[in-house]
Design an enzyme around this catalytic site. Sequence first.
Site, short mmCIF file in Angstrom:
data_model
loop_
_atom_site.label_atom_id
_atom_site.label_comp_id
_atom_site.label_asym_id
_atom_site.label_seq_id
_atom_site.Cartn_x
_atom_site.Cartn_y
_atom_site.Cartn_z
N TYR A 159 0.83 -1.22 0.00
CA TYR A 159 0.00 0.00 0.00
C TYR A 159 0.86 1.27 0.00
O TYR A 159 0.73 2.10 -0.92
CB TYR A 159 -1.00 -0.02 1.17
CG TYR A 159 -1.73 1.29 1.32
CD1 TYR A 159 -2.71 1.68 0.41
CD2 TYR A 159 -1.42 2.19 2.35
CE1 TYR A 159 -3.36 2.90 0.51
CE2 TYR A 159 -2.07 3.40 2.46
CZ TYR A 159 -3.03 3.76 1.53
OH TYR A 159 -3.67 4.98 1.64
N LYS A 163 1.29 4.06 -3.05
CA LYS A 163 0.97 5.50 -2.90
C LYS A 163 2.20 6.34 -3.26
O LYS A 163 2.07 7.40 -3.87
CB LYS A 163 0.51 5.80 -1.46
CG LYS A 163 -0.79 5.17 -1.03
CD LYS A 163 -1.98 5.59 -1.87
CE LYS A 163 -2.51 6.97 -1.61
NZ LYS A 163 -3.74 7.25 -2.40
N1 LIG Z 1 -8.34 6.85 5.40
C1 LIG Z 1 -7.18 7.40 5.69
O1 LIG Z 1 -6.79 7.50 6.86
C2 LIG Z 1 -6.30 7.93 4.59
C3 LIG Z 1 -5.13 8.60 4.96
C4 LIG Z 1 -4.30 9.10 3.95
C5 LIG Z 1 -4.65 8.96 2.63
N2 LIG Z 1 -5.78 8.29 2.28
C6 LIG Z 1 -6.10 8.20 0.85
O2 LIG Z 1 -7.36 8.82 0.65
C7 LIG Z 1 -8.04 8.21 -0.43
C8 LIG Z 1 -9.43 7.85 0.01
O3 LIG Z 1 -9.32 6.92 1.07
P1 LIG Z 1 -10.57 6.52 1.95
O4 LIG Z 1 -10.09 6.31 3.33
O5 LIG Z 1 -11.70 7.42 1.69
O6 LIG Z 1 -10.85 5.08 1.34
P2 LIG Z 1 -12.21 4.44 0.84
O7 LIG Z 1 -11.93 3.01 0.58
O8 LIG Z 1 -13.33 4.77 1.75
O9 LIG Z 1 -12.46 5.19 -0.53
C9 LIG Z 1 -11.83 4.85 -1.71
C10 LIG Z 1 -12.86 4.89 -2.83
O10 LIG Z 1 -12.21 4.52 -4.03
C11 LIG Z 1 -13.04 3.63 -4.72
N3 LIG Z 1 -12.27 2.75 -5.56
C12 LIG Z 1 -11.46 1.74 -5.18
N4 LIG Z 1 -10.98 1.10 -6.25
C13 LIG Z 1 -11.47 1.74 -7.34
C14 LIG Z 1 -11.33 1.55 -8.71
N5 LIG Z 1 -10.60 0.55 -9.21
N6 LIG Z 1 -11.98 2.39 -9.54
C15 LIG Z 1 -12.76 3.38 -9.06
N7 LIG Z 1 -12.94 3.60 -7.76
C16 LIG Z 1 -12.29 2.78 -6.90
C17 LIG Z 1 -13.76 2.82 -3.65
O11 LIG Z 1 -14.94 2.23 -4.16
C18 LIG Z 1 -14.00 3.89 -2.60
O12 LIG Z 1 -15.26 4.48 -2.77
C19 LIG Z 1 -7.19 7.02 -0.87
O13 LIG Z 1 -6.47 7.37 -2.02
C20 LIG Z 1 -6.26 6.79 0.31
O14 LIG Z 1 -5.05 6.25 -0.11
C21 LIG Z 1 -6.62 7.79 3.23
C1 LIG Z 2 -2.10 -2.76 17.48
C2 LIG Z 2 -3.58 -2.41 17.50
C3 LIG Z 2 -4.02 -2.36 18.93
O1 LIG Z 2 -5.13 -1.63 19.25
C4 LIG Z 2 -3.83 -1.10 16.82
C5 LIG Z 2 -3.78 -1.25 15.31
C6 LIG Z 2 -4.15 0.05 14.70
C7 LIG Z 2 -4.00 0.04 13.16
C8 LIG Z 2 -5.09 -0.80 12.56
C9 LIG Z 2 -3.99 1.49 12.67
C10 LIG Z 2 -2.84 2.29 13.29
C11 LIG Z 2 -2.46 3.35 12.29
C12 LIG Z 2 -3.49 3.25 11.19
C13 LIG Z 2 -3.14 3.81 9.83
C14 LIG Z 2 -2.80 5.29 9.87
O2 LIG Z 2 -3.74 6.02 10.62
C15 LIG Z 2 -2.65 5.91 8.56
C16 LIG Z 2 -3.12 5.33 7.44
C17 LIG Z 2 -2.79 6.01 6.18
C18 LIG Z 2 -3.76 5.87 5.09
O3 LIG Z 2 -3.20 6.18 3.86
C19 LIG Z 2 -4.55 4.59 5.08
C20 LIG Z 2 -4.99 4.14 6.45
C21 LIG Z 2 -3.84 4.04 7.41
C22 LIG Z 2 -2.89 2.99 6.87
C23 LIG Z 2 -4.30 3.62 8.84
C24 LIG Z 2 -4.80 2.15 8.85
C25 LIG Z 2 -5.03 1.59 10.26
C26 LIG Z 2 -3.80 1.74 11.15
C27 LIG Z 2 -2.65 0.90 10.62
#
Ligand SMILES: NC(=O)c1ccc[n+]([C@@H]2O[C@H](COP(=O)([O-])OP(=O)(O)OC[C@H]3O[C@@H](n4cnc5c(N)ncnc54)[C@H](O)[C@@H]3O)[C@@H](O)[C@H]2O)c1
Ligand SMILES: C[C@@H](CO)CCC[C@@H](C)[C@H]1CC[C@H]2[C@@H]3[C@H](O)C=C4C[C@@H](O)CC[C@]4(C)[C@H]3CC[C@]12C
Length: 369
Positions: A159, A163
């Site tokens: 992952y 990214k």
């Molecule tokens: N959630 C976090 O903490 C976090 C942190 C940093 C960055 N991000 C980034 O933010 C973005 C959104 O993440 P999120 O947490 O909302 O995830 P999410 O899974 O809720 O949303 C992702 C969306 O992308 C869509 N998707 C996946 N594969 C696809 C494909 N092949 N074609 C079209 N659509 C597709 C999914 O259906 C979903 O609706 C991602 O790029 C993720 O890497 C998330």
């Molecule tokens: C050891 C467990 C005891 O409670 C806790 C595990 C927690 C993990 C599941 C999460 C800790 C950090 C999270 C990630 C982080 O917040 C940032 C992210 C970046 C984003 O691009 C995608 C989601 C995530 C990887 C997020 C996912 C869940 C954790 C690994």
Amino acid sequence: MADSAQAQKLVYLVTGGCGFLGEHVVRMLLQQEPQLRELRIFDLHLGPWLEELKTGPVQVTAIQGDVTQAHEVAAAVAGAHVVIHTAGLVDVFGKTSPETIHEVNVQGTRNVIEACVQAGTRFLVYTSSMEVVGPNIKGQPFYRGNENTPYEAVHRHPYPRSKALAEQLVLEANGRKVLGGLPLVTCALRPTGIYGEGHQIMRDFYHQGLRLGGRLFRAIPASVEHGRVYVGNVAWMHVLVARELEHRAALMGGQVYFCYDNSPYKSYEDFNMEFLGPCGLRLVGTRPLLPYWLLVFLAALNVLLQWLLRPLLLYAPLLNPYTLAMANTTFTVSTDKARRHFGYEPPFSWEESRTRTIRWVQAMEGSAQ
Ligand SMILES: NC(=O)c1ccc[n+]([C@@H]2O[C@H](COP(=O)([O-])OP(=O)(O)OC[C@H]3O[C@@H](n4cnc5c(N)ncnc54)[C@H](O)[C@@H]3O)[C@@H](O)[C@H]2O)c1
Ligand SMILES: C[C@@H](CO)CCC[C@@H](C)[C@H]1CC[C@H]2[C@@H]3[C@H](O)C=C4C[C@@H](O)CC[C@]4(C)[C@H]3CC[C@]12C
């Protein structure tokens, strides 16, 4: 903002617009972007809530599609002025293969860039991640760092690797000539761990706590800081960047920005308790209840079980070596680059972000209240 002659003239495309972040971006655009004429929402899975958006003054076009399919992306991008590319496969639990993660996150992003170039779309905002930087496999802390803080970024997990590659593609595409001869302007936003209404992992922790009789057990030392940012603020940052890219292309083009707000620096578990506590859950222990070596062992055991059970079922628990390292390594940001470059101020205070998230948890079925 563009001049008033352009009012209600712009077509935006949000990929992944039905995801956790994507939905907030979509709703924020409809509330806060007066120039919007049409909003296209492109996602593999369209949500039923889109229907309610179709009655407003902005034309909302829902497009079911796959970013890995270049022709579907090209059709969605044609005629759009701005693309906000949030679609991605967020999987740190081993639910999907590394190949699929790469295909969606890297090839999908490549398809979006090429579609912009072919269609003459000039502005591309990419949702990157803190994980493009770290935590790295050595577990080195990144303590209140900014976009210029040196850090050894080493990616082994599919992952973060995907990214990082996708972000690089987006940044390298800045300045490419699009159809018509003008340059593409791109920029990447790097949220830390996003929280707020719709956050699936918060939901999982909540339900786990309910199953354990209203308790969660501390596994991570309270001193390990994990960066978090409210989803509404991340969405606003996307909207603002999309709006400002045209006017500040020389400054913002090809840049990366961490997404930040005033959420407190805490450990992952203590931060979650800010919301789960008021919803009736308790975090047991002031120190981790299990020794770290045992967690490492259990995380490795989970990997083995996942592999052994794969032919029968998908076993994808929260704990694995990667998530343990993520939760157990300090990674927090402290920066004002977004304020300096495009005037970003988080619209949601910590108190409001907290209240909104608590209300959302409380509204979940099976609430402990
Ligand atoms: N959630 C976090 O903490 C976090 C942190 C940093 C960055 N991000 C980034 O933010 C973005 C959104 O993440 P999120 O947490 O909302 O995830 P999410 O899974 O809720 O949303 C992702 C969306 O992308 C869509 N998707 C996946 N594969 C696809 C494909 N092949 N074609 C079209 N659509 C597709 C999914 O259906 C979903 O609706 C991602 O790029 C993720 O890497 C998330
Ligand atoms: C050891 C467990 C005891 O409670 C806790 C595990 C927690 C993990 C599941 C999460 C800790 C950090 C999270 C990630 C982080 O917040 C940032 C992210 C970046 C984003 O691009 C995608 C989601 C995530 C990887 C997020 C996912 C869940 C954790 C690994």
